[in-house]
Design a protein around this motif. Structure first.
Motif, short mmCIF file in Angstrom:
data_model
loop_
_atom_site.label_atom_id
_atom_site.label_comp_id
_atom_site.label_asym_id
_atom_site.label_seq_id
_atom_site.Cartn_x
_atom_site.Cartn_y
_atom_site.Cartn_z
N ALA A 419 -7.35 1.13 6.46
CA ALA A 419 -7.13 1.52 5.51
C ALA A 419 -6.49 2.61 5.90
O ALA A 419 -5.72 3.53 4.64
CB ALA A 419 -8.91 1.67 5.82
N LYS A 420 -5.81 2.45 7.39
CA LYS A 420 -4.18 3.62 7.25
C LYS A 420 -3.46 3.66 6.54
O LYS A 420 -3.09 4.34 6.20
CB LYS A 420 -4.76 2.75 8.96
CG LYS A 420 -4.88 4.27 10.04
CD LYS A 420 -4.49 3.95 11.36
CE LYS A 420 -4.62 4.96 12.23
NZ LYS A 420 -4.68 5.26 13.47
N LEU A 421 -3.30 1.88 6.45
CA LEU A 421 -2.00 2.22 5.71
C LEU A 421 -1.56 2.75 4.12
O LEU A 421 -1.07 2.90 3.33
CB LEU A 421 -1.62 0.47 4.97
CG LEU A 421 -1.12 -0.71 5.74
CD1 LEU A 421 -1.05 -1.64 5.13
CD2 LEU A 421 0.36 0.46 6.25
N TRP A 422 -3.41 2.90 3.76
CA TRP A 422 -3.42 3.40 2.15
C TRP A 422 -3.29 4.73 2.32
O TRP A 422 -2.92 4.98 1.13
CB TRP A 422 -5.16 2.97 1.41
CG TRP A 422 -5.21 1.90 1.32
CD1 TRP A 422 -5.52 0.93 1.65
CD2 TRP A 422 -6.32 1.42 -0.13
NE1 TRP A 422 -5.85 -0.59 1.38
CE2 TRP A 422 -6.20 -0.21 -0.20
CE3 TRP A 422 -6.83 2.32 -1.34
CZ2 TRP A 422 -7.23 -0.35 -1.58
CZ3 TRP A 422 -7.20 1.43 -2.13
CH2 TRP A 422 -7.55 0.87 -2.11
N ALA A 423 -3.38 4.92 2.89
CA ALA A 423 -3.33 6.83 3.22
C ALA A 423 -1.88 7.02 3.59
O ALA A 423 -2.16 8.04 3.47
CB ALA A 423 -4.22 7.87 4.28
#
Ligand code: ADP
Ligand code: MG
Length: 708
Positions: A419-423
């Motif tokens: 999810a961090k990558l998405w951000a």
């Protein structure tokens, strides 16, 4: 089927699915509490979904001479001949002989009242029912159920046996209780249960109606009816899960923005034409095309790339990153361990040498000064390709325009990390998840249904399949001699020891002893060691020593499981192989067979093996196909363990079994795809019942969000 004997008593209270069981006849608040605690049942609907574990067939009467060991409960017709009390005190029991015209069985009651004894109809034609066990050359039955034929209730269905516990039975909640209760509930099925599948579909797939299915799962007329009910309920379960994934995927495709990469330009073409060291396999080409098609569109790609160890995923990743670059975007590639990130980095740097493209490495041990430069180059946009570990995810790492994120060995990264990558970009980057642990197809269909899956199912040409053998302690010397011969031919050897966290100290001791032993035995060669307790610099040095060919032997723990690439290594000896899981063994084996030479994997085990270990070892010796191995792994361990504890429980089916019901899952997925492609909003009148049911039952229940 259910008869209407008790209808009058029950029809006063009209049930609905949400009715609390407290209000059911014979329950009340106290029993309701107990049932909820023990069985987790609190509503009428829960009871309808409380499935029998087996059924008793009282239509068949066995002859005593036809009894066999291992039969389920049987029914016999005959007479009790003798009845006597034997033993004293705690061993006191009532014993009898039961006879039909073909033979005799012993009957026994261990705890009985005088009342029971007086009740037993001696010398009268009766039916007895129970499990016949074979002991001392004689069949016997303990505590048989007894019925006098004339008084027998007319039952034209199989008797359901429900999961129960002593705690419940002691409080009078026995099989009879549950049977009566379910009988009463089933009487109301016509008003409780509505159809939720379209008519045309049931006709096409020859599915039983929902009402009939619930009736027949509790009180089947015969096994054929049961099977039809079972199939219907399984299909329904698979279908609504797939519908959930399908709708989510569709929503994602229409609503989540992505950066379109319309061009393939100079970076890609120059590399492809002038620097590609080998021809791509046709599987690599196909997969690359799939990725390319995804990234062209203004929708975020979410793709899982499955390919066995050594199938060449890295090249696919690199080529995808070059496409991102051609479109003015940055890429990052993340690996779960420092060693692996380091290897990707050197591999990719080597491939890109001469192209003028720079790659940098960011891990926990990157020096501060270097780290600072990388941070600046990323936010400034000068650096286009970054390889790293979790360090890439830190908030301080900011990209100018991250367009593609590649995650290698996906199962080691948690959902939150992804999810961090998405951000990391306003419009989220395309995501390519690569895994060398093939996931069984049914599991992939269930668990990754909202991901697109690409498979590299072909090895680069010229690879010889690895030969795998099972050896025991007594063979150790010949194993060593074999290794020596390989070294003489110029090859290198791995010895791998298990390292399992719970007994790390012990494992560590084994590793050290193994190391000493091998040092002694191969004193004329160089032996190096790699394990998790070493400092990164030490690990590096050890890796280097082996990779450069200076050391002939590497003794290691599973640190080397993931990705380590030394093509000249041709033998992998796995110590205590019975302690490794199948997918881990497969991963380890993948460290050899990377060059042109014939490679070997030797599984060392102790002499005694559990059945499960034996099956694992046998599977490894028989096949190199990662998909086959993962299927066996799932049969042995179940889907929860394959996905890892973190994710187990996600595929939490009521009736479906991912191993047995592969066909049903596949059919449900195909059906859902057809329906959604024709009627994406389920607005056709035929689909309304299905849509409402889905909305009521399933929405919000899938625990995973849109992040893969
Ligand atoms: P994995 O899928 O396990 O990550 P790698 O990408 O590490 O596999 O590739 C394994 C080895 O095969 C590497 O040495 C790589 O250079 C080589 N390789 C990859 N693709 C091909 C190909 N099409 N032909 C020949 N060798 C290849
Ligand atoms: Mg790899």
């Amino acid at each position: 089927m259910v008869t209407n004997q008790k209808k009058s008593r029950n029809s006063a209270s009209v049930l609905n699915l949400d009715t609390s069981i407290e209000y059911l006849k014979g329950i009340g608040p106290e029993r309701a509490k107990l049932i909820k605690n023990v069985l987790g049942i609190s509503t009428v609907e829960d009871f309808l979904n409380f499935y029998p574990i087996r059924y008793l067939d009282k239509s068949k009467i066995y002859k005593i001479k036809d009894l066999k060991e291992g039969l389920p409960d049987v029914q016999l017709k005959g007479k009790i001949k003798e009845l006597k009390e034997i033993g004293t005190g705690r061993t006191k029991r009532l014993s009898g002989k039961f006879q039909d015209e073909t033979g005799t069985v012993d009957l026994v009651w261990f705890q009985y009242s005088q009342w029971l004894k007086d009740q037993l109809p001696v010398n009268r034609e009766i039916l007895i029912f129970g499990k016949a066990s074979f002991f001392n050359n004689q069949f016997s039955m303990a505590h048989p159920e007894i019925e006098i034929e004339e008084k027998r209730e007319q039952e034209n269905y199989l008797k359901p046996i429900y999961p129960s516990s002593e705690k419940l039975t002691k409080r009078g909640l026995n099989q009879k209780f549950f049977q009566n209760l379910l009988k009463n509930i089933c009487l109301q099925i016509p008003i409780l249960i509505q159809e939720n599948l379209p008519d045309y579909l049931m006709k096409f797939l020859k599915l039983m109606s929902r009402q009939q299915a619930f009736l027949n799962i509790h009180f089947p007329e015969n096994m054929t009816h049961f099977e039809a009910a079972d199939r219907r309920l399984k299909f329904e379960e698979a279908f609504f899960f797939q519908l959930g994934y399908g709708l989510k995927k569709q929503y994602h495709q229409t609503n989540s923005q992505g950066n379109p990469f319309p061009v393939v330009g100079d970076y890609f073409n120059n590399f492809y034409e002038n620097f590609l060291p080998f021809d791509l396999t046709s599987a690599q080409k196909r997969v690359l095309k799939e990725i390319r098609t995804d990234m062209k569109r203004p929708v975020q790609m979410n793709r899982l790339l499955q390919g066995d160890v050594g199938s060449g995923k890295t090249m696919v990743a690199l080529l995808s990153m070059l496409i991102a670059m051609d479109n003015g975007f940055q890429s990052c590639m993340m690996a779960p361990t420092e060693i692996l990130a380091q290897q990707h980095f050197s591999g990719i740097s080597e491939l890109l040498a001469g192209t003028g493209i720079t790659v940098k490495l960011l891990t926990g041990s990157t020096k501060n000064s270097e780290r600072k430069i990388i941070h600046e180059e990323l936010s400034g946009g000068e650096l286009s390709i970054l390889v790293g570990t979790h360090a890439v995810l830190e908030d301080i790492v900011q990209f100018k325009n991250l367009g593609l994120a590649i995650i290698d060995e996906q199962h080691r990264f948690g959902v939150a990390q992804r999810a961090k990558l998405w951000a990391k970009n306003r419009i989220p980057p395309h995501i390519l998840v690569m895994t060398a642990t093939p996931i069984p197809r049914t599991l992939a269909m269930s668990f990754y249904s909202d991901l697109d899956v690409s498979v590299i199912d072909e090895m680069p040409a010229g690879r010889k399949p690895i030969i795998t053998a099972h050896r025991k302690e007594k063979d150790r010397i010949s194993v060593y001699n074999f290794c020596r011969d390989e070294i003489i031919k110029g090859r290198q050897i791995y010895f791998v020891y298990p390292l399992i966290e719970e007994s790390e100290t012990l494992d560590y001791k084994n590793l050290m002893e193994g190391f000493d032993h091998i040092l002694q035995h191969f004193s004329d060669y160089n032996v190096t060691m790699l394990h998790g307790r070493m400092l990164p610099a030490e690990k590096d040095a050890a890796m280097q020593y082996f990779a450069s060919g200076k050391a002939q032997i590497m003794v290691a723990t599973t640190v080397i499981e993931v990705g380590v690439n030394v093509p000249n290594a041709s033998v992998m000896v796995i110590e205590s192989a019975e302690r490794f899981g199948l997918s881990q063994l497969h991963q380890l084996r993948g460290r050899v067979g990377r060059g042109a030479e014939q490679s070997y994997c030797i599984l060392m085990t102790s002499d005694k093996l559990s059945n499960e270990s034996r099956k694992r070892i046998k599977t490894m010796c028989e096949t190199n196909d990662g998909f086959k191995i993962s299927e066996v792994d799932m049969q042995l361990r179940g889907p929860g363990d394959i996905l890892g504890t973190q994710q187990s429980g996600v595929v939490d089916y009521k009736r479906l079994d991912l191993v047995q019901d592969a066909k049903i899952i596949k059919a449900s997925k195909e059906t859902v795809e057809k329906i959604i492609s024709k009627d994406p909003f389920l607005s056709h009148p035929d689909h309304l019942a299905m849509k409402y049911y889905y909305q009521k039952q399933y929405r919000g229940k899938n625990k995973w969000g849109k992040i893969s």
